[in-house]
Design a protein around this motif. Sequence first.
Motif, mmCIF file in Angstrom:
data_model
loop_
_atom_site.group_PDB
_atom_site.id
_atom_site.type_symbol
_atom_site.label_atom_id
_atom_site.label_comp_id
_atom_site.label_asym_id
_atom_site.label_seq_id
_atom_site.Cartn_x
_atom_site.Cartn_y
_atom_site.Cartn_z
ATOM 1 N N PRO A 178 44.778 52.167 40.956
ATOM 2 C CA PRO A 178 43.624 52.947 41.691
ATOM 3 C C PRO A 178 42.246 52.132 41.108
ATOM 4 O O PRO A 178 41.342 52.076 41.894
ATOM 5 N N TYR A 179 42.203 51.426 40.016
ATOM 6 C CA TYR A 179 40.909 50.892 39.315
ATOM 7 C C TYR A 179 40.974 49.539 40.508
ATOM 8 O O TYR A 179 39.493 49.407 40.984
ATOM 9 N N TRP A 180 41.826 48.687 40.666
ATOM 10 C CA TRP A 180 41.840 47.791 41.679
ATOM 11 C C TRP A 180 41.548 48.150 43.170
ATOM 12 O O TRP A 180 40.730 47.352 44.004
ATOM 13 N N TRP A 181 42.163 49.238 43.358
ATOM 14 C CA TRP A 181 41.754 49.565 44.933
ATOM 15 C C TRP A 181 40.445 50.109 44.876
ATOM 16 O O TRP A 181 39.895 49.778 46.063
ATOM 17 N N LEU A 182 39.788 50.546 43.873
ATOM 18 C CA LEU A 182 38.151 50.819 44.148
ATOM 19 C C LEU A 182 37.469 49.728 44.159
ATOM 20 O O LEU A 182 36.570 49.710 44.878
ATOM 21 N N LYS A 183 37.738 48.826 43.203
ATOM 22 C CA LYS A 183 37.104 47.531 43.139
ATOM 23 C C LYS A 183 37.161 46.694 44.442
ATOM 24 O O LYS A 183 36.113 46.178 45.105
ATOM 25 N N CYS A 184 38.507 46.671 45.191
ATOM 26 C CA CYS A 184 38.391 46.046 46.232
ATOM 27 C C CYS A 184 37.801 47.025 47.485
ATOM 28 O O CYS A 184 37.442 46.293 48.431
ATOM 29 N N LEU A 185 37.523 48.113 47.424
ATOM 30 C CA LEU A 185 36.733 48.924 48.199
ATOM 31 C C LEU A 185 35.305 48.676 48.380
ATOM 32 O O LEU A 185 34.822 48.634 49.242
ATOM 33 N N VAL A 186 34.702 48.740 47.164
ATOM 34 C CA VAL A 186 33.230 48.431 46.962
ATOM 35 C C VAL A 186 32.918 46.966 46.915
ATOM 36 O O VAL A 186 31.763 46.874 47.006
ATOM 37 N N GLY A 187 34.018 46.113 46.666
ATOM 38 C CA GLY A 187 33.506 44.746 46.361
ATOM 39 C C GLY A 187 34.079 44.304 44.983
ATOM 40 O O GLY A 187 33.606 44.995 44.067
ATOM 41 N N THR A 188 34.744 43.304 44.997
ATOM 42 C CA THR A 188 35.557 42.798 43.761
ATOM 43 C C THR A 188 34.612 42.364 42.662
ATOM 44 O O THR A 188 34.882 42.205 41.557
ATOM 45 N N ASP A 189 33.221 41.860 43.327
ATOM 46 C CA ASP A 189 32.351 41.095 42.366
ATOM 47 C C ASP A 189 31.447 42.328 41.807
ATOM 48 O O ASP A 189 30.401 42.169 40.894
ATOM 49 N N LYS A 190 31.568 43.492 42.255
ATOM 50 C CA LYS A 190 30.514 44.731 41.820
ATOM 51 C C LYS A 190 30.976 45.365 40.861
ATOM 52 O O LYS A 190 31.259 46.625 40.719
ATOM 53 N N ASN A 191 30.959 44.768 39.584
ATOM 54 C CA ASN A 191 31.391 45.517 38.584
ATOM 55 C C ASN A 191 30.437 46.530 37.781
ATOM 56 O O ASN A 191 30.801 47.586 37.151
ATOM 57 N N ASP A 192 29.182 46.511 38.312
ATOM 58 C CA ASP A 192 28.200 47.235 37.983
ATOM 59 C C ASP A 192 28.109 48.733 38.874
ATOM 60 O O ASP A 192 27.339 49.799 38.663
ATOM 61 N N HIS A 193 28.959 48.875 39.798
ATOM 62 C CA HIS A 193 29.112 49.963 40.845
ATOM 63 C C HIS A 193 29.462 51.120 39.807
ATOM 64 O O HIS A 193 30.344 51.249 39.053
ATOM 65 N N PRO A 194 28.895 52.355 40.142
ATOM 66 C CA PRO A 194 28.879 53.682 38.989
ATOM 67 C C PRO A 194 30.313 53.736 38.782
ATOM 68 O O PRO A 194 30.656 54.062 37.586
#
Length: 243
Positions: A178-194
Amino acid sequence: MLTVDFDRLGIGPGTSVIDVGCGAGRHTFEAYWRGADVIGFDQSVSDLNDVETMLRAMRDEGHVPLSAKGEAVKGDALDLPYADESFDCVIASEILEHVPEDDRAIAELVRVLKPGGALAITVPRWLPEKVCWLLSDEYHANEGGHIRIYRADALRDKVLAHGLELTHTHHAHALHSPYWWLKCLVGTDKNDHPAVKAYHQLLVWDMMGRPLLTRTAESLLNPVIGKSVAMYFTKPAVNVATA
């Protein structure tokens, strides 16, 4: 965070191990800590420099048996610079999905394995990986990224074609899917997304504390959404003809 189950490999003092595509060295360090003679093998000089530094620190701080040997070696997984049947154990964790000529790489892994030795291979599992690819091109379409999605039975058959025997299969890291699905959904480079930051904190808490709640949850979820599939093989020992 280990993907390979070392208790299945019988690694200990005197065992010769090569960790092909060692990356940051997590499996190399575990083998060294258990007393093996281990080579962390990769093509990234920067990663290998870090691995060498950690191996030296482990030795200097007395965290490994005096008999253990550890080194970092740069090279090509398609042309391993070792003789046939050199190692008791060969590990290739999360590497084959990056390699265009995976059949050639598998042949090399088998070639350097001693008869009676163990080969451990892990790759991203088909379903979690497929979701990542559907959600984001950035996840895989980059230099050095994932170039294929394996079905476990297809990869298994590639290895079995070299005469090895499958001994065990399991899945790992369900909480990471789920962590990687979330990153893929918001953008893999957006590590600062809440949401990404919050989930990452959960994973760090899990890895550092290994609480019963998350350990139990991951154990139950691994067969369903485990991020990686791990397969273990043995190379049949040579039968010596008797007179």
